[in-house]
Motif scaffolding. Structure first.
Motif, PDB file in Angstrom:
ATOM      1  N   SER A 199       0.845  -1.199   0.000  1.00  0.00           N
ATOM      2  CA  SER A 199       0.000   0.000   0.000  1.00  0.00           C
ATOM      3  C   SER A 199       0.877   1.243   0.000  1.00  0.00           C
ATOM      4  O   SER A 199       1.950   1.267   0.626  1.00  0.00           O
ATOM      5  CB  SER A 199      -0.910   0.017   1.230  1.00  0.00           C
ATOM      6  N   VAL A 200       0.430   2.264  -0.717  1.00  0.00           N
ATOM      7  CA  VAL A 200       1.100   3.559  -0.714  1.00  0.00           C
ATOM      8  C   VAL A 200       0.047   4.642  -0.562  1.00  0.00           C
ATOM      9  O   VAL A 200      -1.093   4.484  -1.003  1.00  0.00           O
ATOM     10  CB  VAL A 200       1.921   3.803  -2.000  1.00  0.00           C
ATOM     11  N   PHE A 201       0.427   5.744   0.082  1.00  0.00           N
ATOM     12  CA  PHE A 201      -0.429   6.918   0.181  1.00  0.00           C
ATOM     13  C   PHE A 201       0.046   7.940  -0.861  1.00  0.00           C
ATOM     14  O   PHE A 201       1.256   8.119  -1.061  1.00  0.00           O
ATOM     15  CB  PHE A 201      -0.334   7.545   1.568  1.00  0.00           C
ATOM     16  N   VAL A 202      -0.910   8.599  -1.501  1.00  0.00           N
ATOM     17  CA  VAL A 202      -0.617   9.670  -2.449  1.00  0.00           C
ATOM     18  C   VAL A 202      -1.544  10.837  -2.156  1.00  0.00           C
ATOM     19  O   VAL A 202      -2.564  10.682  -1.488  1.00  0.00           O
ATOM     20  CB  VAL A 202      -0.805   9.212  -3.917  1.00  0.00           C
ATOM     21  N   GLU A 203      -1.204  11.994  -2.656  1.00  0.00           N
ATOM     22  CA  GLU A 203      -2.082  13.152  -2.505  1.00  0.00           C
ATOM     23  C   GLU A 203      -3.245  13.067  -3.490  1.00  0.00           C
ATOM     24  O   GLU A 203      -3.092  12.566  -4.611  1.00  0.00           O
ATOM     25  CB  GLU A 203      -1.297  14.434  -2.724  1.00  0.00           C
ATOM     26  N   SER A 204      -4.401  13.585  -3.058  1.00  0.00           N
ATOM     27  CA  SER A 204      -5.598  13.552  -3.884  1.00  0.00           C
ATOM     28  C   SER A 204      -6.300  14.916  -3.794  1.00  0.00           C
ATOM     29  O   SER A 204      -6.814  15.261  -2.726  1.00  0.00           O
ATOM     30  CB  SER A 204      -6.539  12.441  -3.397  1.00  0.00           C
ATOM     31  N   PRO A 205      -6.264  15.732  -4.866  1.00  0.00           N
ATOM     32  CA  PRO A 205      -5.704  15.436  -6.185  1.00  0.00           C
ATOM     33  C   PRO A 205      -4.180  15.412  -6.148  1.00  0.00           C
ATOM     34  O   PRO A 205      -3.566  15.967  -5.244  1.00  0.00           O
ATOM     35  CB  PRO A 205      -6.226  16.592  -7.046  1.00  0.00           C
ATOM     36  N   ASP A 232      -4.050  16.402   4.187  1.00  0.00           N
ATOM     37  CA  ASP A 232      -4.964  16.381   5.334  1.00  0.00           C
ATOM     38  C   ASP A 232      -4.440  15.355   6.344  1.00  0.00           C
ATOM     39  O   ASP A 232      -4.668  14.152   6.221  1.00  0.00           O
ATOM     40  CB  ASP A 232      -6.365  16.002   4.857  1.00  0.00           C
ATOM     41  N   VAL A 233      -3.739  15.832   7.380  1.00  0.00           N
ATOM     42  CA  VAL A 233      -3.109  14.908   8.327  1.00  0.00           C
ATOM     43  C   VAL A 233      -4.142  14.201   9.196  1.00  0.00           C
ATOM     44  O   VAL A 233      -3.893  13.083   9.670  1.00  0.00           O
ATOM     45  CB  VAL A 233      -2.060  15.633   9.201  1.00  0.00           C
ATOM     46  N   GLU A 234      -5.288  14.836   9.421  1.00  0.00           N
ATOM     47  CA  GLU A 234      -6.337  14.154  10.194  1.00  0.00           C
ATOM     48  C   GLU A 234      -6.840  12.935   9.417  1.00  0.00           C
ATOM     49  O   GLU A 234      -7.014  11.844  10.001  1.00  0.00           O
ATOM     50  CB  GLU A 234      -7.501  15.121  10.472  1.00  0.00           C
ATOM     51  N   ARG A 235      -7.058  13.118   8.139  1.00  0.00           N
ATOM     52  CA  ARG A 235      -7.490  11.993   7.311  1.00  0.00           C
ATOM     53  C   ARG A 235      -6.401  10.935   7.226  1.00  0.00           C
ATOM     54  O   ARG A 235      -6.667   9.731   7.231  1.00  0.00           O
ATOM     55  CB  ARG A 235      -7.858  12.499   5.915  1.00  0.00           C
ATOM     56  N   MET A 236      -5.143  11.378   7.147  1.00  0.00           N
ATOM     57  CA  MET A 236      -4.038  10.431   7.083  1.00  0.00           C
ATOM     58  C   MET A 236      -3.989   9.583   8.354  1.00  0.00           C
ATOM     59  O   MET A 236      -3.783   8.364   8.285  1.00  0.00           O
ATOM     60  CB  MET A 236      -2.711  11.172   6.887  1.00  0.00           C
ATOM     61  N   THR A 265       3.405  23.383  10.010  1.00  0.00           N
ATOM     62  CA  THR A 265       2.730  22.503  10.967  1.00  0.00           C
ATOM     63  C   THR A 265       2.427  21.156  10.341  1.00  0.00           C
ATOM     64  O   THR A 265       2.645  20.092  10.947  1.00  0.00           O
ATOM     65  CB  THR A 265       1.431  23.147  11.469  1.00  0.00           C
ATOM     66  N   VAL A 266       1.937  21.179   9.124  1.00  0.00           N
ATOM     67  CA  VAL A 266       1.622  19.944   8.410  1.00  0.00           C
ATOM     68  C   VAL A 266       2.885  19.128   8.182  1.00  0.00           C
ATOM     69  O   VAL A 266       2.897  17.906   8.347  1.00  0.00           O
ATOM     70  CB  VAL A 266       0.912  20.252   7.075  1.00  0.00           C
ATOM     71  N   ALA A 267       3.979  19.797   7.794  1.00  0.00           N
ATOM     72  CA  ALA A 267       5.239  19.091   7.543  1.00  0.00           C
ATOM     73  C   ALA A 267       5.704  18.342   8.786  1.00  0.00           C
ATOM     74  O   ALA A 267       6.120  17.174   8.711  1.00  0.00           O
ATOM     75  CB  ALA A 267       6.301  20.079   7.085  1.00  0.00           C
ATOM     76  N   HIS A 268       5.654  19.000   9.926  1.00  0.00           N
ATOM     77  CA  HIS A 268       6.077  18.348  11.173  1.00  0.00           C
ATOM     78  C   HIS A 268       5.177  17.161  11.506  1.00  0.00           C
ATOM     79  O   HIS A 268       5.663  16.095  11.917  1.00  0.00           O
ATOM     80  CB  HIS A 268       6.057  19.358  12.323  1.00  0.00           C
ATOM     81  N   ARG A 269       3.885  17.316  11.325  1.00  0.00           N
ATOM     82  CA  ARG A 269       2.970  16.231  11.676  1.00  0.00           C
ATOM     83  C   ARG A 269       3.119  15.032  10.742  1.00  0.00           C
ATOM     84  O   ARG A 269       3.019  13.879  11.179  1.00  0.00           O
ATOM     85  CB  ARG A 269       1.530  16.754  11.670  1.00  0.00           C
TER      86      ARG A 269
END
Length: 464
Positions: A199-205, A232-236, A265-269
């Motif tokens: 499994s891999v995670f990608v950005e959408s879009p 979206d780190v919450e979704r991740m 902030t997103v980068a750190h999370r």
């Protein structure tokens, strides 16, 4: 054989002769062995120079339609008419099976590529590039004929090392490997890190070509929504309860179709989640040089322990000059070099030397600065135009080329694509930017093409 050339046409005379002779062969079903006019006779009958006639015949020989017999002249090649018919049939079938996104790569200069991911030709400055090419051809015979080194030119890797330092990324030159562009870098990482069923995670879009590449590797592709300040780190976090990804592919600045920039902030999370759940992050930053003032990179937080950082010169300098790079930990880089050697031996030493020359003499830096200014002005102009015309903009980009937008009067991006096509414009439907092909009203607009009167008319009235 009756051929005509139009001197008032903008098409080169030799090309007109080639097209005329191809048509004659196709219509007359001329079999192999039919004698063709000599160079002197052809140039005389058409009123063109001998050089034009020679160039036309060379094109036809290269296409396998004509054979040259020394001392005897030129003759139609065996099976030439069948070759032409087969090419026409192949072209039709290709058009039937390819989606609109690949039409952006068709060799059609009449169509405005408003949805593509590269700069138009009027943004390209060829003089400095041509000078660098001449320098390499004069001064480096190995650069023309020999293989490069497995990791790429040491001088260029050292220059990239300094460029990464300006982004806060501390990497030794021996942690940097040159590749044949950014797409090849992605493929190398996928070959090393993934196996079927992962499994891999990608950005959408996200980047549609990446989605196709990952499916070639037969992995499970899972989309993480891209917000205005990054993934979206919450979704991740929610997705990580149900999946164990090997990799997460993300964009630092501008490359995502939304044109957005990663927030601190997103980068750190994201890095915290990668450490907690034991996956690697592939930070794709091929548009880095379009940014005026550097913002945070995840690789700067991690020291390339869990981050694989990718860059490229192809978007800024030339799509045809394929030079990219990977920066990673020494252990990973050694394995990536092994795969590179097995799949391509080395990248182009010639291209690497050209880029090195332009970095060393400062022409690349000045070129990019001019492109940034042009893009910044065009971004502001296009944003004003689309807003005044009723479009909804996902986010106002701080730079780069892309606006992600939708129009309330056109509910489907497929309809927008069809309307654009009637206006002589190529767009890609929004669904191609989503890993699961979700229906979408959004389209990617490349502002560098938005000065064209066709683009202005379409953006003002997209529903017509």
């Amino acid at each position: 054989m009756q051929l005509k050339v139009d001197r008032c046409s903008g098409r080169p005379l030799a090309l007109q002769v080639v097209e005329g002779m191809r048509e004659w062969v196709a219509l007359n079903g001329a079999g192999g062995g039919t004698r063709l006019p000599s160079i002197r006779r052809l140039s005389s009958e058409l009123g063109v120079s001998r050089n034009v006639a020679i160039e036309a015949y060379e094109h036809l020989i290269a296409q396998g339609l004509v054979r040259s017999r020394p001392g005897s002249g030129f003759f139609v090649a065996d099976g030439a008419s069948d070759t032409l018919l087969k090419k026409e049939a192949d072209a039709t079938s290709l058009e039937d099976v390819t989606s609109e996104m690949w039409n952006l790569f068709q060799d059609d200069e009449t169509r405005l590529k408003l949805g593509c991911g590269w700069l138009p030709s009027n943004y390209r400055e060829g003089d400095d590039l041509a000078y660098a090419i001449r320098q390499v051809t004069r001064q480096s015979r190995p650069g023309i004929f020999d293989y490069g080194t497995p990791m790429g030119m040491p001088q260029l890797r050292e220059l990239i090392q300094e460029r990464l330092r300006l982004l806060g990324i501390l990497a030794d030159a021996n942690q940097i490997m040159l590749t044949g562009g950014g797409s090849y870098a992605l493929d190398l990482v996928a070959r090393l890190m993934l196996k079927p069923g992962d499994s891999v995670f990608v950005e959408s879009p996200g980047y549609y070509n990446l989605f196709g590449l990952l499916r070639l590797h037969r992995v499970n592709v899972i989309g993480v929504p891209r917000l205005k300040d990054g993934p979206d780190v919450e979704r991740m976090e929610y997705l990580l309860k149900h999946h164990q990804p090997r990799l997460f592919f993300t964009n630092s600045v501008f490359q995502n179709p939304t044109g957005t920039t990663l927030g601190p902030t997103v980068a750190h999370r994201i890095l915290q989640l990668a450490e907690r759940h034991d996956f690697h992050i592939v930070e794709d930053d091929i548009y880095a040089d379009f940014q005026h003032d550097p913002t945070i990179r995840i690789a700067a937080l991690d020291g390339l322990q869990r981050i694989i950082y990718l860059g490229s010169f192809s978007k800024t300098l030339s799509c045809s000059l394929r030079v990219g790079f990977i920066a990673a930990s020494p252990a990973l880089l050694k394995q990536l070099v092994d795969i590179k050697m097995l799949t391509s031996i080395t990248a182009s030493q010639f291209a690497e030397r050209v880029v090195t020359t332009m970095l060393q003499n400062g022409t690349y830096r000045k070129l990019v600065e001019r492109v940034r200014v042009k893009l910044s002005g065009q971004m502001a102009t296009t944003l004003n135009l689309v807003k005044e015309s009723g479009w909804e903009v996902f986010a106002e980009p701080a730079g780069g080329m892309f606006i992600w937008a939708r129009h309330p009067h056109v509910v489907s991006s497929n309809q927008l694509v069809a309307n654009a096509q009637e206006a002589g414009i190529s767009l890609s439907s929004g669904h191609v930017f989503y890993p699961q092909g979700d229906n979408a009203a959004w389209v990617r607009i490349n502002v560098a093409y938005a000065r064209d009167k066709r683009a202005i008319a379409f953006l003002r009235h997209p529903g017509n």
